[in-house]
Design a protein around this motif. Structure first.
Motif, PDB file in Angstrom:
ATOM      1  N   LEU A   9       1.015  -1.222   0.051  1.00  0.00           N
ATOM      2  CA  LEU A   9      -0.072   0.095  -0.211  1.00  0.00           C
ATOM      3  C   LEU A   9       0.801   1.135  -0.124  1.00  0.00           C
ATOM      4  O   LEU A   9       0.485   2.381  -0.650  1.00  0.00           O
ATOM      5  N   LEU A  58     -10.446   6.572  -6.135  1.00  0.00           N
ATOM      6  CA  LEU A  58     -10.169   5.178  -5.908  1.00  0.00           C
ATOM      7  C   LEU A  58      -9.569   4.641  -7.271  1.00  0.00           C
ATOM      8  O   LEU A  58      -9.517   3.467  -7.257  1.00  0.00           O
ATOM      9  N   VAL A 116     -19.040   3.587  -2.031  1.00  0.00           N
ATOM     10  CA  VAL A 116     -18.205   2.960  -1.048  1.00  0.00           C
ATOM     11  C   VAL A 116     -18.747   3.507   0.314  1.00  0.00           C
ATOM     12  O   VAL A 116     -18.483   2.745   1.204  1.00  0.00           O
ATOM     13  N   TYR A 129     -21.020  -2.948   8.186  1.00  0.00           N
ATOM     14  CA  TYR A 129     -20.075  -2.985   9.545  1.00  0.00           C
ATOM     15  C   TYR A 129     -21.016  -3.032  10.868  1.00  0.00           C
ATOM     16  O   TYR A 129     -20.957  -3.753  11.762  1.00  0.00           O
ATOM     17  N   LEU A 139     -14.087  -3.709  13.855  1.00  0.00           N
ATOM     18  CA  LEU A 139     -13.537  -3.332  12.319  1.00  0.00           C
ATOM     19  C   LEU A 139     -12.364  -4.455  12.058  1.00  0.00           C
ATOM     20  O   LEU A 139     -12.349  -4.757  10.978  1.00  0.00           O
ATOM     21  N   PRO A 146     -14.853  -4.719   7.085  1.00  0.00           N
ATOM     22  CA  PRO A 146     -15.875  -4.700   5.891  1.00  0.00           C
ATOM     23  C   PRO A 146     -15.472  -4.527   4.749  1.00  0.00           C
ATOM     24  O   PRO A 146     -16.369  -5.031   3.626  1.00  0.00           O
ATOM     25  N   SER A 147     -14.304  -3.954   4.377  1.00  0.00           N
ATOM     26  CA  SER A 147     -13.770  -3.768   2.852  1.00  0.00           C
ATOM     27  C   SER A 147     -13.063  -5.037   2.983  1.00  0.00           C
ATOM     28  O   SER A 147     -11.494  -4.917   3.221  1.00  0.00           O
ATOM     29  N   MET A 199      -8.148  -5.393  -0.859  1.00  0.00           N
ATOM     30  CA  MET A 199      -7.909  -4.305  -1.742  1.00  0.00           C
ATOM     31  C   MET A 199      -7.053  -4.503  -3.167  1.00  0.00           C
ATOM     32  O   MET A 199      -6.577  -5.887  -2.776  1.00  0.00           O
ATOM     33  N   ARG A 203      -4.474  -4.089  -6.350  1.00  0.00           N
ATOM     34  CA  ARG A 203      -3.481  -3.262  -6.849  1.00  0.00           C
ATOM     35  C   ARG A 203      -3.000  -4.005  -8.066  1.00  0.00           C
ATOM     36  O   ARG A 203      -2.944  -5.107  -8.174  1.00  0.00           O
ATOM     37  N   TRP A 237      -7.828  -1.590   8.442  1.00  0.00           N
ATOM     38  CA  TRP A 237      -9.126  -1.921   7.827  1.00  0.00           C
ATOM     39  C   TRP A 237      -9.557  -0.666   6.927  1.00  0.00           C
ATOM     40  O   TRP A 237     -10.656  -1.009   6.080  1.00  0.00           O
ATOM     41  N   GLY A 293      -7.477   0.968   5.235  1.00  0.00           N
ATOM     42  CA  GLY A 293      -6.195   1.071   4.076  1.00  0.00           C
ATOM     43  C   GLY A 293      -4.978   1.447   4.706  1.00  0.00           C
ATOM     44  O   GLY A 293      -4.848   1.694   6.121  1.00  0.00           O
ATOM     45  N   HIS A 303      -4.057   6.101  -0.219  1.00  0.00           N
ATOM     46  CA  HIS A 303      -5.575   5.973  -0.495  1.00  0.00           C
ATOM     47  C   HIS A 303      -6.189   5.611   0.826  1.00  0.00           C
ATOM     48  O   HIS A 303      -7.396   5.237   0.621  1.00  0.00           O
ATOM     49  N   PHE A 304      -5.606   5.884   1.907  1.00  0.00           N
ATOM     50  CA  PHE A 304      -6.308   5.822   3.366  1.00  0.00           C
ATOM     51  C   PHE A 304      -7.771   6.209   2.994  1.00  0.00           C
ATOM     52  O   PHE A 304      -8.072   7.249   2.402  1.00  0.00           O
ATOM     53  N   ILE A 356     -20.844   5.384  13.327  1.00  0.00           N
ATOM     54  CA  ILE A 356     -20.695   4.109  14.084  1.00  0.00           C
ATOM     55  C   ILE A 356     -20.993   4.439  15.520  1.00  0.00           C
ATOM     56  O   ILE A 356     -21.708   3.795  16.100  1.00  0.00           O
TER      57      ILE A 356
HETATM   58  C1  HEM Z   1     -16.707   1.095   7.906  1.00  0.00           C
HETATM   59  C2  HEM Z   1     -16.830   1.774   6.787  1.00  0.00           C
HETATM   60  C3  HEM Z   1     -15.758   2.088   5.926  1.00  0.00           C
HETATM   61  C4  HEM Z   1     -14.686   1.131   5.518  1.00  0.00           C
HETATM   62  C5  HEM Z   1     -14.184  -0.170   6.147  1.00  0.00           C
HETATM   63  C6  HEM Z   1     -13.828   1.686   4.421  1.00  0.00           C
HETATM   64  C7  HEM Z   1     -12.578   1.267   3.902  1.00  0.00           C
HETATM   65  C8  HEM Z   1     -11.811   1.699   3.028  1.00  0.00           C
HETATM   66  C9  HEM Z   1     -10.542   1.252   2.470  1.00  0.00           C
HETATM   67  C10 HEM Z   1     -10.027  -0.001   3.019  1.00  0.00           C
HETATM   68  C11 HEM Z   1     -10.429   2.157   1.350  1.00  0.00           C
HETATM   69  C12 HEM Z   1      -8.989   2.025   0.835  1.00  0.00           C
HETATM   70  C13 HEM Z   1      -9.130   1.045  -0.458  1.00  0.00           C
HETATM   71  C14 HEM Z   1      -7.830   0.764  -1.212  1.00  0.00           C
HETATM   72  O1  HEM Z   1      -6.722   1.340  -0.606  1.00  0.00           O
HETATM   73  O2  HEM Z   1      -7.622   0.056  -2.302  1.00  0.00           O
HETATM   74  C15 HEM Z   1     -11.015   3.230   1.276  1.00  0.00           C
HETATM   75  C16 HEM Z   1     -11.221   4.159   0.591  1.00  0.00           C
HETATM   76  C17 HEM Z   1     -12.187   5.062   0.426  1.00  0.00           C
HETATM   77  N1  HEM Z   1     -13.224   5.197   1.140  1.00  0.00           N
HETATM   78 FE1  HEM Z   1     -13.846   4.311   2.667  1.00  0.00          FE
HETATM   79  N2  HEM Z   1     -14.605   2.721   4.001  1.00  0.00           N
HETATM   80  C18 HEM Z   1     -15.351   2.941   4.840  1.00  0.00           C
HETATM   81  C19 HEM Z   1     -16.527   4.090   4.885  1.00  0.00           C
HETATM   82  C20 HEM Z   1     -16.399   5.184   3.933  1.00  0.00           C
HETATM   83  C21 HEM Z   1     -17.368   6.448   3.865  1.00  0.00           C
HETATM   84  C22 HEM Z   1     -18.603   6.343   4.845  1.00  0.00           C
HETATM   85  C23 HEM Z   1     -17.022   6.970   2.899  1.00  0.00           C
HETATM   86  C24 HEM Z   1     -17.441   8.484   2.361  1.00  0.00           C
HETATM   87  C25 HEM Z   1     -18.443   8.887   2.378  1.00  0.00           C
HETATM   88  C26 HEM Z   1     -15.881   6.439   2.184  1.00  0.00           C
HETATM   89  C27 HEM Z   1     -15.026   7.006   1.142  1.00  0.00           C
HETATM   90  C28 HEM Z   1     -13.902   6.427   0.717  1.00  0.00           C
HETATM   91  C29 HEM Z   1     -13.249   6.953  -0.530  1.00  0.00           C
HETATM   92  C30 HEM Z   1     -13.609   8.440  -1.211  1.00  0.00           C
HETATM   93  C31 HEM Z   1     -12.162   6.435  -0.517  1.00  0.00           C
HETATM   94  C32 HEM Z   1     -11.021   6.531  -1.583  1.00  0.00           C
HETATM   95  C33 HEM Z   1      -9.833   7.100  -1.185  1.00  0.00           C
HETATM   96  C34 HEM Z   1      -8.782   7.210  -2.124  1.00  0.00           C
HETATM   97  O3  HEM Z   1      -8.745   6.454  -2.973  1.00  0.00           O
HETATM   98  O4  HEM Z   1      -7.979   8.410  -2.040  1.00  0.00           O
HETATM   99  N3  HEM Z   1     -15.535   5.203   2.908  1.00  0.00           N
HETATM  100  N4  HEM Z   1     -12.213   2.926   2.309  1.00  0.00           N
END
Ligand code: HEM
Length: 377
Positions: A46, A74, A224, A232, A264, A269-270, A273, A275, A322, A324, A328-329, A340
Motif C-alpha cells: 500500500l 479510488l 463505497v 459493519y 472493525l 468490512p472492505s 484491496m 493493486r 481496515w 487501508g 488511498h487511506f 458508527i
Molecule cells: C466502515 C466503513 C468503511 C470502511 C471499512 C472503509 C474502508 C476503506 C478502505 C479499505 C479504503 C482503501 C481502499 C484501497 O486502498 O484500495 C477506502 C477508501 C475510500 N473510502 Fe472508505 N470505508 C468505509 C466508509 C467510507 C465512507 C462512509 C466513505 C464516504 C463517504 C468512504 C469513502 C472512501 C473513499 C472516497 C475512498 C477512496 C480514497 C482514495 O482512493 O483516495 N469510505 N475505504
C-alpha cells in the motif's frame, strides 16, 4: 459454523474458500492474482506507489472508470490523486463531519434507542441502511425522499456484479450501473451548479472541484460509503451479542472505542484491496511482474491477530489497516466513525439485547447481514 464465517461465505462462496486456503503470506493463485495475507507485507504494498497502483490491469480502475469516469480517487494515482484529495479534505474535517452526522442522524438514532428501550424488535440492518442513506444523501445532495430501500437495492446490485474472478463489468452491467448513478447525480449536478455552502456539492464547487471531479466524488461516496456501514454496524452488534460483550459495553462506555476498533479488525468490512503491478518488484519472497494483479487480503491479516477482545484491543497495533494505508487511506473514515459511534451508542442504550433472527446476504461485494433483528432482553 460461526456467524462471521457464514457472512463471508454467503457473500463470496468460491473466492472466500480460495483465499482462506492460502497457507503462505504471499502466494500466486492462478486466475486470481498474487495474494498477500501478511499485515506487514500488505502495508508495504500500500505504501509503495512506485510499483503498485490502483490504475492498471486487475485494479479498481478497470471496474469503476467505465461507470463513473476517471476522477474517482479510488481509480487515480500520483499528483492528480493528491490534488483531488487535498481539495476534498475540508469536507472530512472532524468539525464538518461531526456536524453533518449530527444533522442527518440525531432524530433517527434517538428514535432507534427509544424503540429498543421500549422492547420493540428492531432490524438493525434496516435501521443502519436508513441512517447511512440519510448521511450519504446529505453528502451528495440527494433529497431524503429519494433515498428509499429500492434505490439502495439498485446501488447494491451494482456492487453485487463485482466478483474477484472478474476484474471488469460486462457492457450490460456498465449500462445498468450508469443509469442508477445518473439518477443520483442528476440531483448533485443541480446542487453543484447552484454553488454555495448549504449543500455538499455546492461546497465542492466552492472548494475548487470541477463539475466532473465533484460528480466523481459523489459517485465514489455512494458506492463505497453506504454498503460498508450497512455491513459493519450490524456485524459489530452480532459480534457483541455472540461474544457476550454487549451488556459489559452498555455498562462501561470506556470499552466502546476499543470494541469498535476490534469489531472493525475482526470483520474488515472492505475485505480485500486490489493493486496492479506497474514496475517489477518483490512482495516478500515472491517476485512480481508489471501487469500482474495483487489481492491484498486485509481480512486475513486482521483476523490473524486472534478473536474479538476489547479488553486486550490488539486492534490498536494495526494502525486502522481496515481503512487501508498510505495515499488511498479511507477518506470517509471520520464520517464512518462518527456514524458508527452514534448508532452504537443508541443500540447500547438498551442495556442488553438478544438476536431474534438473522440472515446473511448472498452474492454481495461487501459481506453483510440482510437482516439482523434484535430485541431488549
Ligand atoms: C466502515 C466503513 C468503511 C470502511 C471499512 C472503509 C474502508 C476503506 C478502505 C479499505 C479504503 C482503501 C481502499 C484501497 O486502498 O484500495 C477506502 C477508501 C475510500 N473510502 Fe472508505 N470505508 C468505509 C466508509 C467510507 C465512507 C462512509 C466513505 C464516504 C463517504 C468512504 C469513502 C472512501 C473513499 C472516497 C475512498 C477512496 C480514497 C482514495 O482512493 O483516495 N469510505 N475505504
Amino acid at each position: 459454523m460461526l456467524w462471521e464465517e457464514r457472512v463471508m461465505r454467503a457473500a463470496h462462496p468460491v473466492a472466500y474458500r480460495a483465499l482462506k486456503a492460502a497457507k503462505k503470506p504471499v502466494l500466486r493463485v492462478p486466475g486470481l492474482g498474487v495474494l498477500v495475507t501478511n499485515a506487514t507485507l500488505l502495508r508495504g504494498v500500500l505504501m509503495d506507489t512506485e510499483h503498485f497502483s490502483k490504475k492498471g490491469p486487475g485494479a479498481s480502475s478497470e471496474l469503476w472508470t467505465p461507470i463513473l469516469g476517471p476522477s474517482l480517487l479510488l481509480n487515480m494515482d500520483g499528483a492528480d490523486h493528491m490534488t483531488l484529495r487535498r481539495k476534498l479534505g475540508p469536507l472530512f474535517s472532524p468539525s464538518y463531519v461531526d456536524a453533518l452526522a449530527a444533522a442527518s442522524l440525531t432524530d433517527a438514532v434517538a428514535s432507534l434507542g427509544e424503540r429498543l428501550r421500549a422492547g420493540e424488535a428492531v432490524d438493525v440492518v434496516a435501521e443502519v441502511r436508513r441512517c447511512a442513506s440519510l448521511m450519504i444523501g446529505q453528502l451528495v445532495g440527494v433529497p431524503v425522499e429519494m433515498l428509499d430501500d429500492d434505490l439502495f437495492a439498485r446501488v447494491s446490485a451494482i456492487t453485487g456484479f463485482v466478483k474477484l474472478s472478474k476484474p471488469r463489468f460486462t457492457p450490460a452491467q456498465v449500462e445498468i450501473a450508469r443509469a442508477v448513478l445518473g439518477e443520483l447525480t442528476a440531483h448533485s449536478v443541480v446542487a453543484y451548479r447552484e454553488g454555495g455552502t448549504d449543500t455538499v456539492p455546492g461546497r465542492m464547487r466552492e472548494l475548487g472541484l470541477t463539475e466532473d471531479e465533484a460528480m466523481g466524488a459523489v459517485g465514489a461516496f455512494v458506492m463505497v460509503g453506504t454498503e460498508t456501514l450497512v455491513s459493519y454496524i450490524p456485524r459489530l452488534v452480532a459480534v457483541l451479542v455472540d461474544s457476550g460483550w454487549f451488556p459489559q459495553l452498555a455498562a462501561d462506555p470506556s470499552l466502546v472505542e476499543p470494541a469498535i476498533a476490534e469489531g472493525l479488525r475482526v470483520t474488515t468490512p472492505s475485505p480485500v484491496m486490489l493493486r496492479s503491478v506497474v514496475g517489477a518488484a518483490a512482495i516478500g519472497p515472491v517476485a512480481v511482474r508489471t501487469g500482474e494483479r495483487v489481492i491484498l487480503a486485509t481480512f486475513a491479516a486482521n483476523r490473524a491477530l486472534g478473536p474479538f477482545d476489547p479488553s486486550t484491543n490488539v486492534a490498536s497495533t494495526m494502525r486502522q489497516l481496515w481503512f487501508g494505508a498510505g495515499t488511498h487511506f479511507c477518506l470517509g473514515a471520520p464520517l464512518a466513525m462518527a456514524q458508527i459511534r452514534l448508532v452504537t451508542d443508541a443500540l447500547l442504550s438498551a442495556g442488553d439485547v438478544r438476536i431474534v433472527s438473522r440472515t446473511a446476504s448472498r452474492g454481495v461485494m461487501i459481506p453483510s447481514y440482510s437482516t439482523l433483528v434484535v430485541q431488549k432482553k
